[in-house]
Design a protein around this motif. Sequence first.
Motif, PDB file in Angstrom:
ATOM      1  N   ASP A  33       0.777  -1.246  -0.349  1.00  0.00           N
ATOM      2  CA  ASP A  33      -0.239  -0.501  -0.308  1.00  0.00           C
ATOM      3  C   ASP A  33       0.287   1.458   0.193  1.00  0.00           C
ATOM      4  O   ASP A  33       0.659   2.378  -0.265  1.00  0.00           O
ATOM      5  N   ARG A  34       1.737   1.694   0.883  1.00  0.00           N
ATOM      6  CA  ARG A  34       2.798   2.344   1.046  1.00  0.00           C
ATOM      7  C   ARG A  34       4.020   2.850  -0.369  1.00  0.00           C
ATOM      8  O   ARG A  34       3.394   3.823  -0.939  1.00  0.00           O
ATOM      9  N   ILE A  35       4.232   1.640  -0.999  1.00  0.00           N
ATOM     10  CA  ILE A  35       4.826   1.852  -1.773  1.00  0.00           C
ATOM     11  C   ILE A  35       4.086   2.280  -4.020  1.00  0.00           C
ATOM     12  O   ILE A  35       4.084   3.119  -4.466  1.00  0.00           O
ATOM     13  N   ARG A  36       2.052   1.705  -3.638  1.00  0.00           N
ATOM     14  CA  ARG A  36       1.274   2.241  -4.522  1.00  0.00           C
ATOM     15  C   ARG A  36       0.955   3.721  -4.240  1.00  0.00           C
ATOM     16  O   ARG A  36       1.209   4.232  -5.555  1.00  0.00           O
ATOM     17  N   ALA A  37       0.987   4.165  -3.260  1.00  0.00           N
ATOM     18  CA  ALA A  37       0.983   5.267  -2.718  1.00  0.00           C
ATOM     19  C   ALA A  37       1.451   6.135  -2.673  1.00  0.00           C
ATOM     20  O   ALA A  37       1.124   7.277  -3.861  1.00  0.00           O
ATOM     21  N   CYS A  38       3.188   5.712  -3.369  1.00  0.00           N
ATOM     22  CA  CYS A  38       3.712   7.004  -3.166  1.00  0.00           C
ATOM     23  C   CYS A  38       3.969   6.848  -5.124  1.00  0.00           C
ATOM     24  O   CYS A  38       3.971   7.567  -5.168  1.00  0.00           O
ATOM     25  N   TYR A  39       3.590   5.748  -5.616  1.00  0.00           N
ATOM     26  CA  TYR A  39       3.919   5.937  -6.628  1.00  0.00           C
ATOM     27  C   TYR A  39       2.844   6.088  -7.617  1.00  0.00           C
ATOM     28  O   TYR A  39       2.284   7.413  -8.273  1.00  0.00           O
ATOM     29  N   GLU A  40       1.864   6.392  -6.980  1.00  0.00           N
ATOM     30  CA  GLU A  40       0.579   7.020  -7.916  1.00  0.00           C
ATOM     31  C   GLU A  40       0.095   9.024  -7.116  1.00  0.00           C
ATOM     32  O   GLU A  40       0.147   9.895  -8.255  1.00  0.00           O
ATOM     33  N   GLU A  41       1.767   8.821  -5.775  1.00  0.00           N
ATOM     34  CA  GLU A  41       1.462  10.218  -5.988  1.00  0.00           C
ATOM     35  C   GLU A  41       2.447  10.678  -6.638  1.00  0.00           C
ATOM     36  O   GLU A  41       1.875  12.635  -7.392  1.00  0.00           O
ATOM     37  N   HIS A  42       3.643  10.115  -7.119  1.00  0.00           N
ATOM     38  CA  HIS A  42       4.258  10.828  -8.239  1.00  0.00           C
ATOM     39  C   HIS A  42       5.049  10.841  -9.063  1.00  0.00           C
ATOM     40  O   HIS A  42       5.118  11.204  -9.892  1.00  0.00           O
ATOM     41  N   ARG A  43       3.656   9.823  -9.727  1.00  0.00           N
ATOM     42  CA  ARG A  43       3.983   9.416 -10.642  1.00  0.00           C
ATOM     43  C   ARG A  43       4.308   9.957 -12.692  1.00  0.00           C
ATOM     44  O   ARG A  43       4.636  10.532 -13.030  1.00  0.00           O
ATOM     45  N   ASN A  44       3.901  11.416 -11.856  1.00  0.00           N
ATOM     46  CA  ASN A  44       2.860  12.325 -12.890  1.00  0.00           C
ATOM     47  C   ASN A  44       4.122  13.773 -12.435  1.00  0.00           C
ATOM     48  O   ASN A  44       4.149  14.766 -12.931  1.00  0.00           O
ATOM     49  N   ASP A  45       4.864  13.613 -11.775  1.00  0.00           N
ATOM     50  CA  ASP A  45       5.258  14.501 -11.386  1.00  0.00           C
ATOM     51  C   ASP A  45       6.993  14.987 -12.261  1.00  0.00           C
ATOM     52  O   ASP A  45       7.054  14.448 -13.182  1.00  0.00           O
ATOM     53  N   GLU A  46       6.219  16.636 -12.401  1.00  0.00           N
ATOM     54  CA  GLU A  46       7.850  17.107 -13.654  1.00  0.00           C
ATOM     55  C   GLU A  46       8.202  18.182 -12.781  1.00  0.00           C
ATOM     56  O   GLU A  46       7.831  19.027 -11.826  1.00  0.00           O
ATOM     57  N   PRO A  47       9.303  18.426 -13.210  1.00  0.00           N
ATOM     58  CA  PRO A  47      10.410  18.158 -14.794  1.00  0.00           C
ATOM     59  C   PRO A  47      10.547  17.153 -14.733  1.00  0.00           C
ATOM     60  O   PRO A  47      11.920  16.640 -15.177  1.00  0.00           O
ATOM     61  N   LEU A  48      11.606  16.751 -13.027  1.00  0.00           N
ATOM     62  CA  LEU A  48      12.330  15.499 -12.803  1.00  0.00           C
ATOM     63  C   LEU A  48      11.315  14.335 -12.073  1.00  0.00           C
ATOM     64  O   LEU A  48      11.026  13.905 -10.979  1.00  0.00           O
ATOM     65  N   PRO A  49      11.149  13.127 -13.131  1.00  0.00           N
ATOM     66  CA  PRO A  49      10.413  12.090 -12.860  1.00  0.00           C
ATOM     67  C   PRO A  49      10.997  11.046 -11.934  1.00  0.00           C
ATOM     68  O   PRO A  49      12.524  10.423 -11.631  1.00  0.00           O
ATOM     69  N   PRO A  50      10.033  10.406 -10.792  1.00  0.00           N
ATOM     70  CA  PRO A  50      11.029   9.586  -9.585  1.00  0.00           C
ATOM     71  C   PRO A  50      11.088   8.539 -10.500  1.00  0.00           C
ATOM     72  O   PRO A  50      11.026   7.848 -10.874  1.00  0.00           O
ATOM     73  N   GLN A  51      12.127   8.739  -9.666  1.00  0.00           N
ATOM     74  CA  GLN A  51      12.328   6.271  -9.247  1.00  0.00           C
ATOM     75  C   GLN A  51      12.036   5.831  -8.266  1.00  0.00           C
ATOM     76  O   GLN A  51      12.594   6.356  -6.943  1.00  0.00           O
ATOM     77  N   ILE A  52      11.111   4.200  -7.875  1.00  0.00           N
ATOM     78  CA  ILE A  52      11.436   3.779  -6.547  1.00  0.00           C
ATOM     79  C   ILE A  52      12.082   3.147  -6.674  1.00  0.00           C
ATOM     80  O   ILE A  52      12.181   2.706  -8.036  1.00  0.00           O
ATOM     81  N   ILE A  53      12.687   2.852  -6.103  1.00  0.00           N
ATOM     82  CA  ILE A  53      13.419   2.146  -6.053  1.00  0.00           C
ATOM     83  C   ILE A  53      13.298   0.501  -4.555  1.00  0.00           C
ATOM     84  O   ILE A  53      13.230   1.150  -3.445  1.00  0.00           O
ATOM     85  N   ILE A  54      13.448  -0.008  -4.820  1.00  0.00           N
ATOM     86  CA  ILE A  54      12.994  -1.316  -3.847  1.00  0.00           C
ATOM     87  C   ILE A  54      14.363  -2.172  -3.652  1.00  0.00           C
ATOM     88  O   ILE A  54      15.263  -2.600  -5.047  1.00  0.00           O
ATOM     89  N   TYR A  55      15.214  -2.598  -2.238  1.00  0.00           N
ATOM     90  CA  TYR A  55      15.794  -3.430  -1.917  1.00  0.00           C
ATOM     91  C   TYR A  55      15.755  -4.808  -1.965  1.00  0.00           C
ATOM     92  O   TYR A  55      15.098  -5.005  -0.911  1.00  0.00           O
ATOM     93  N   GLY A  56      15.996  -5.956  -2.448  1.00  0.00           N
ATOM     94  CA  GLY A  56      15.372  -6.514  -2.511  1.00  0.00           C
ATOM     95  C   GLY A  56      16.323  -7.631  -3.701  1.00  0.00           C
ATOM     96  O   GLY A  56      17.208  -7.245  -4.447  1.00  0.00           O
ATOM     97  N   GLN A  57      15.696  -8.532  -3.470  1.00  0.00           N
ATOM     98  CA  GLN A  57      16.275  -9.539  -4.463  1.00  0.00           C
ATOM     99  C   GLN A  57      15.580 -10.515  -5.758  1.00  0.00           C
ATOM    100  O   GLN A  57      13.819 -10.294  -5.380  1.00  0.00           O
TER     101      GLN A  57
END
Length: 306
Positions: free
Chosen positions: A104-128
């Motif tokens: 839920d937290r990752i989805r909320a972060c994605y929804e909130e920032h996906r259209n950010d301008e001028p610098l599109p965000p990067q969601i990083i997952i530390y994982g396998q």
Amino acid sequence: MLITIDTHSGFCFGVTRAIEAAENELQKGTLCCLGDIVHNGQEVKRLELLGLQTIDYDDLRTLPAHSRVLLRAHGEPPSTYWIAQQRGIEIIDATCPVVKKLQDRIRACYEEHRNDEPLPPQIIIYGQPGHAEVIGLQGQTNNTAIVIESIDQLDRIDFTRPVYLFSQTTKSVEGFHALVDAIKSLISNHKSQIVPEVHDTICRSVANRVAQLQDFARANDLVIFVGGAKSSNARVLYNHCKEANGNTFFVSNADDVENFKFEIINHKSTNPDLKIGICGATSTPLWLMKQVRDKLTNLQPITSDH
Ligand code: SF4
């Protein structure tokens, strides 16, 4: 000889909950589980004998309507729910609540920032990469999240763009902190003004186990570590145990104790008060550790024809 089973070893809360759900649902009729319910062949076999059918994504796409499918503790991406809905499949969702909250937290972060301008965000997952939980987490970002397993993969990140960092629940806390330090230092090398948003989402029910396990290993003369041959968590925890007590042996089932019979009996003959500890991974069932204990209790001295 004193044999003790580590009270901190065995299934975590999320896995216990998923297995209980499977046992309850099996009483109502046929039940499939999408992927191995736990990374332990013995436990999978036990549940399959109760009627649980392990299926993969190809099977999911061809199951008849009204089939019942259990989703294990690792969680699933939205596409799995969509396929189930399209096919009229009933989902029994045993996703661990800790994983669900992280999704839920990752989805909320994605929804909130996906259209950010001028610098599109990067969601990083530390994982396998490819791990079931990570696939479920990536799915929350329409598979745009970047999965990083180690510091040497950080060149995949653009440090001039905002960074939102999360972790797979079972990664190590030390590894996560080392990654955060490396990210901050690379941002400063790039003379970037970006301040990374760091979310430590590691599950403490697993992270705290290493110290507890090592204390347990030190408190015993000899340690039998019980884990699935395919489980990466078992290998990691076994190595931590071995580090704390060199007399640590890895077994996957009670019969494997035979492989170390000579060493165990040898220790016993030189130390009548020998303390043997039995411990395991987050995927090791208690009943399996008890079987190992019974095997050790009944271990017969080696005779001349052995
Ligand atoms: S390790 Fe933590 S987050 Fe993962 S299933 Fe177990 S309790 Fe849930």
